[in-house]
Design an enzyme around this catalytic site. Sequence first.
Site, PDB file in Angstrom:
ATOM      1  CD  GLU A  15      36.615  42.863  -1.077  1.00 21.64           C
ATOM      2  OE1 GLU A  15      35.933  43.530  -0.266  1.00 21.64           O
ATOM      3  OE2 GLU A  15      36.480  42.938  -2.312  1.00 21.64           O
ATOM      4  NE  ARG A  62      29.272  45.301  -7.393  1.00 26.98           N
ATOM      5  CZ  ARG A  62      30.427  45.705  -6.905  1.00 26.98           C
ATOM      6  NH1 ARG A  62      31.553  45.232  -7.392  1.00 26.98           N
ATOM      7  NH2 ARG A  62      30.486  46.612  -5.944  1.00 26.98           N
ATOM      8  CE  LYS A  94      38.181  45.819  -3.140  1.00 23.89           C
ATOM      9  NZ  LYS A  94      39.069  44.705  -3.475  1.00 23.89           N
ATOM     10  CB  THR A  95      42.482  45.894  -7.459  1.00 27.78           C
ATOM     11  OG1 THR A  95      41.313  45.246  -6.943  1.00 27.78           O
ATOM     12  CG2 THR A  95      43.473  44.835  -7.935  1.00 27.78           C
TER      13      THR A  95
END
Length: 607
Positions: free
Chosen positions: A220, A558, A33-34
């Site tokens: 976000e 993560r 997404k970044t």
Amino acid sequence: MEVILSHLNPQQTAAVRFTTGPSLIVAGPGSGKTRVLTHKIAYLIEHEKVPPEKILAVTFTNKAADEMKRRVSQLLGQSLDRMWLGTFHSVCARILRQDGQAIRIPPTFTIYDEDDQKELVKKILSTIGTGSERTSPAAVLAAISNAKNEMIGAEEYPTLAESPFQELVAEIFPRYQEGLRKAGALDFDDLLTETVRLFQSEREVLERWQNRFEQILVDEYQDTNRVQYLFVRLLSQPHQNLTVVGDMSQAIYSWRGADFRNILRFQKDYPQAQVFSLAQNYRSTKKILLAARSLIEHNRTHIPLELWTDNEEGLPVVLYAAENELDEAFYVSSQISAMLASGQAQGFSDFTVLYRTNAQSRVLEEVFMRGGIPYVLVGGVKFYERREVKDVLSYLRLLLHPQDPVSLRRLEKAGKRRLQAFLNADREELLRLPPVPMLNRILEITDYLRYLEDGSEEGQSRIENVKELVSVAASFSSLPEFLEHVALVQPTDQLLNRTGKPSQEAVTMMTLHSAKGLEFPTVFITGVEEGLLPHSRSMGSIDELEEERRLCYVGMTRAQRHLHLCFARERLFFGARSENLPSRFISEIGTENLLYHLSAQREPWNA
């Protein structure tokens, strides 16, 4: 253009190239997404010819903002100093410094941090008396913060109070706001609420900012609260060139006002919005992703997202059943040592240990210290919260607002003679100096470094901290700008370097909430037990239980290569030893997705 659109998958490319009207990008963990956000910003500038200063990109951490700006600059080969890219709080602070005077907010306002807020509430409580000494300032501030996040002011709050505690808060709230006003200060929530109030009350100001930004991007989005939702909606009304990115499965901050339902509202607010789904995961192995998917599928309130990956199959997710908390900690320690010895890990920074509550770290810390394993504890005493740093910052804040009661009270405790020497200084002369000479002159006037010099290593460390503060000040041209930066620094900003890795070679230890947005080759999640994860406070509510499941899902995703889930059959917690059931989340993940390990009954840790 080839550089901007290269290395994007078809879904990412479509999201980047959609530039007219509202769009929702549903982005799973590790789905890039970044990359989509940064490439879309670059696409807007390069292909759509949108001037950088006409773009507003909002994130939730300084680290994410810095990383996005760095990536866009690399893509375009140019500086982005004119672009507005930052956190909600930093963006709102800039707007208020420019236009806050329209609602009587001075451009030199300071920002009260958590300690400053507590000091102010303590002072009010001592004034009120009548049993208030038993009241927690933190609880009062939480109630005030929740009210502000719902755009409920001090005047309206008394009409909504339903309990004796809320009635006490109703008495404190207006005094708290008056204390901030006298100090020329805002708290973190005020940065947002006052900006929305400015937009709602001053139409001309709102229209000027609406015209300022042709494109708005929000990261976000599932973590936005009501006031952030209103801020974005007000700014984007005329053109509706609004891109929001979010994942309902990673919404874990309802306790601080975040409402993942804002994603559902987005589709109602903007019926014509385009929805793009980023379901390909680039981070984790197939087996880790399968286990995480099996868990989150038990939540029923989400936009479905079928995560998948082309990554390797990988090793099974390990489930370790420990005898007690010591055995659990020793298992983590021994696995780290074994993986380093076998070459499965390159260094200690490849590992993170996650837990539901900070109290769980104690035993892990003791075992790591015994085993010589270096670690970084997120949530320890942070640089800007150290006594000597806060003292010096208080001198600076008094320069801007001489009547600031919290700073005065703090410096009286640090030494009335030094405070008096400072108050007798030429304030106007000091204010004309840049931050570094100003700081050095204050240290000279107050003789503060000699005060810290006590011959001990701790005293030397404190002197070095003050000197480091002077180094930080060198990056800023004005005192308000420097103080704003200090106030808005977040815990993980100081933990991680530019690559997102720990800034020192050590195992990272943190709560599951703190792990959001990070990734590590190997992840240990400890305390996967009923009452801990999910937490006992969530047992009576389906909504809260679903948030606990999302929290576990965030922790699991993560992990890049190795994931270990640990539970203890009994645990000493808050002074009491109790037997625990494994978390329901384990059965939801499915035994077919787990490699089960029993305790090895290690004698030294059970003795």
